[in-house]
Design a protein around this motif. Structure first.
Motif, PDB file in Angstrom:
ATOM      1  N   GLU A  69      20.144  43.304 -48.054  1.00  0.00           N
ATOM      2  CA  GLU A  69      18.367  43.531 -46.878  1.00  0.00           C
ATOM      3  C   GLU A  69      17.563  44.124 -47.623  1.00  0.00           C
ATOM      4  OE1 GLU A  69      17.317  44.769 -42.685  1.00  0.00           O
ATOM      5  OE2 GLU A  69      19.342  44.818 -42.586  1.00  0.00           O
ATOM      6  N   LYS A  70      17.342  45.244 -48.430  1.00  0.00           N
ATOM      7  CA  LYS A  70      16.077  45.874 -49.159  1.00  0.00           C
ATOM      8  C   LYS A  70      16.036  45.370 -50.118  1.00  0.00           C
ATOM      9  CE  LYS A  70      15.752  50.160 -51.224  1.00  0.00           C
ATOM     10  NZ  LYS A  70      16.295  51.518 -51.997  1.00  0.00           N
ATOM     11  N   ARG A  71      17.015  45.060 -50.770  1.00  0.00           N
ATOM     12  CA  ARG A  71      16.296  43.768 -51.653  1.00  0.00           C
ATOM     13  C   ARG A  71      15.958  43.068 -51.401  1.00  0.00           C
ATOM     14  NH1 ARG A  71      14.133  43.168 -56.198  1.00  0.00           N
ATOM     15  NH2 ARG A  71      14.753  41.204 -57.633  1.00  0.00           N
ATOM     16  N   LEU A  72      15.904  41.769 -49.986  1.00  0.00           N
ATOM     17  CA  LEU A  72      15.585  40.755 -49.685  1.00  0.00           C
ATOM     18  C   LEU A  72      13.974  41.274 -48.547  1.00  0.00           C
ATOM     19  CD1 LEU A  72      17.717  38.650 -47.594  1.00  0.00           C
ATOM     20  CD2 LEU A  72      16.460  37.736 -49.311  1.00  0.00           C
ATOM     21  N   ALA A  73      13.816  42.105 -48.872  1.00  0.00           N
ATOM     22  CA  ALA A  73      12.181  42.876 -48.193  1.00  0.00           C
ATOM     23  C   ALA A  73      11.586  43.376 -49.591  1.00  0.00           C
ATOM     24  CB  ALA A  73      13.171  43.852 -47.546  1.00  0.00           C
ATOM     25  N   GLU A  74      12.711  43.868 -50.119  1.00  0.00           N
ATOM     26  CA  GLU A  74      11.300  44.534 -51.656  1.00  0.00           C
ATOM     27  C   GLU A  74      11.075  42.456 -52.246  1.00  0.00           C
ATOM     28  OE1 GLU A  74      13.700  46.048 -54.306  1.00  0.00           O
ATOM     29  OE2 GLU A  74      13.802  47.469 -53.371  1.00  0.00           O
ATOM     30  N   ILE A  75      11.469  41.450 -52.350  1.00  0.00           N
ATOM     31  CA  ILE A  75      10.907  40.307 -52.467  1.00  0.00           C
ATOM     32  C   ILE A  75      10.255  39.816 -51.615  1.00  0.00           C
ATOM     33  CG2 ILE A  75      12.114  37.698 -52.730  1.00  0.00           C
ATOM     34  CD1 ILE A  75      14.643  39.023 -53.442  1.00  0.00           C
ATOM     35  N   VAL A  76      11.030  40.179 -50.881  1.00  0.00           N
ATOM     36  CA  VAL A  76       9.519  39.026 -49.627  1.00  0.00           C
ATOM     37  C   VAL A  76       8.064  39.939 -49.876  1.00  0.00           C
ATOM     38  CG1 VAL A  76       8.809  38.475 -47.316  1.00  0.00           C
ATOM     39  CG2 VAL A  76      11.157  38.389 -47.767  1.00  0.00           C
ATOM     40  N   ASN A  77       8.343  40.740 -49.848  1.00  0.00           N
ATOM     41  CA  ASN A  77       6.906  42.297 -50.261  1.00  0.00           C
ATOM     42  C   ASN A  77       6.292  41.486 -51.247  1.00  0.00           C
ATOM     43  OD1 ASN A  77       6.854  42.874 -47.349  1.00  0.00           O
ATOM     44  ND2 ASN A  77       8.266  44.629 -48.143  1.00  0.00           N
ATOM     45  N   ARG A  78       6.823  41.390 -52.765  1.00  0.00           N
ATOM     46  CA  ARG A  78       5.937  41.313 -53.371  1.00  0.00           C
ATOM     47  C   ARG A  78       5.705  39.618 -54.056  1.00  0.00           C
ATOM     48  NH1 ARG A  78       9.570  43.004 -58.427  1.00  0.00           N
ATOM     49  NH2 ARG A  78       7.833  42.848 -59.594  1.00  0.00           N
ATOM     50  N   LEU A  79       5.876  39.311 -52.947  1.00  0.00           N
ATOM     51  CA  LEU A  79       5.713  37.012 -52.811  1.00  0.00           C
ATOM     52  C   LEU A  79       4.854  36.721 -52.608  1.00  0.00           C
ATOM     53  CD1 LEU A  79       9.345  35.594 -52.028  1.00  0.00           C
ATOM     54  CD2 LEU A  79       7.738  35.795 -54.430  1.00  0.00           C
ATOM     55  N   PRO A  80       3.852  35.827 -52.739  1.00  0.00           N
ATOM     56  CA  PRO A  80       2.550  35.540 -52.059  1.00  0.00           C
ATOM     57  C   PRO A  80       2.699  34.692 -50.888  1.00  0.00           C
ATOM     58  CG  PRO A  80       2.379  34.179 -54.582  1.00  0.00           C
ATOM     59  CD  PRO A  80       3.828  35.064 -54.169  1.00  0.00           C
ATOM     60  N   ALA A  81       1.914  34.761 -49.638  1.00  0.00           N
ATOM     61  CA  ALA A  81       2.530  34.552 -48.936  1.00  0.00           C
ATOM     62  C   ALA A  81       2.863  33.009 -48.505  1.00  0.00           C
ATOM     63  CB  ALA A  81       0.863  34.536 -47.701  1.00  0.00           C
ATOM     64  N   THR A  82       2.389  32.375 -49.225  1.00  0.00           N
ATOM     65  CA  THR A  82       3.139  30.513 -49.349  1.00  0.00           C
ATOM     66  C   THR A  82       4.581  30.585 -49.756  1.00  0.00           C
ATOM     67  OG1 THR A  82       0.704  29.586 -49.971  1.00  0.00           O
ATOM     68  CG2 THR A  82       2.490  28.374 -49.696  1.00  0.00           C
ATOM     69  N   GLN A  83       5.033  31.553 -50.416  1.00  0.00           N
ATOM     70  CA  GLN A  83       6.396  31.811 -51.352  1.00  0.00           C
ATOM     71  C   GLN A  83       7.075  32.311 -49.760  1.00  0.00           C
ATOM     72  OE1 GLN A  83       3.988  31.839 -53.356  1.00  0.00           O
ATOM     73  NE2 GLN A  83       4.250  29.186 -54.195  1.00  0.00           N
ATOM     74  N   ALA A  84       6.293  33.047 -48.975  1.00  0.00           N
ATOM     75  CA  ALA A  84       7.220  34.552 -48.677  1.00  0.00           C
ATOM     76  C   ALA A  84       7.699  33.329 -47.672  1.00  0.00           C
ATOM     77  CB  ALA A  84       6.396  35.023 -48.277  1.00  0.00           C
ATOM     78  N   ALA A  85       6.329  32.336 -47.389  1.00  0.00           N
ATOM     79  CA  ALA A  85       7.735  31.507 -46.111  1.00  0.00           C
ATOM     80  C   ALA A  85       8.328  30.248 -46.647  1.00  0.00           C
ATOM     81  CB  ALA A  85       5.809  31.133 -45.445  1.00  0.00           C
TER      82      ALA A  85
END
Length: 126
Positions: free
Chosen positions: A6-22
């Motif tokens: 869960e922590k790693r996913l949150a880190e990844i999402v926070n570092r991605l541009p909005a389009t890629q996070a979506a």
């Protein structure tokens, strides 16, 4: 879910541009639909409209059959590779063992992956 995932996913999402996070969220939702539990916590009212579109990964001018399979798997991440394994292996064998032209084989692989995607979304013409 383990805290480290869960922590790693949150880190990844926070570092991605909005389009890629979506896009990551859409793919995670797709995985939940496909592999989530069938109990009360399953996602209700799942429709094929929620299945993501294939990614736009262009075919390079020069490509081996193995690289084509890798590209197609990346293009269609929503497909279950296990369900494609037998057909993909048979087509690759025609190239490796029987000397079938790689362009023909790659084109057939593209048709195979597209057909599996259309079956998944209910858009097949059968």
């Amino acid at each position: 879910m383990p805290d480290n995932i869960e922590k790693r996913l949150a880190e990844i999402v926070n570092r991605l541009p909005a389009t890629q996070a979506a896009a990551l969220l859409e793919f995670a939702e797709f995985l939940l639909i496909r592999h989530g539990s069938t109990g009360a916590e399953a996602v209700p009212n799942v429709t094929t409209a929620e299945i993501p579109a294939p990614l736009d990964i262009p075919r390079p001018a020069e490509e081996s059959v193995v690289k084509a399979v890798k590209r197609l798997r990346a293009t269609y991440p929503m497909l279950d590779a296990r369900k494609l394994l037998n057909e993909t292996s048979a087509i690759m064998t025609q190239h490796v063992i029987h000397g079938r032209d790689k362009i023909e084989v790659i084109e057939e692989l593209e048709i195979l992956f597209r057909a599996h995607y259309e079956k998944l979304t209910g858009n097949n013409k059968d």
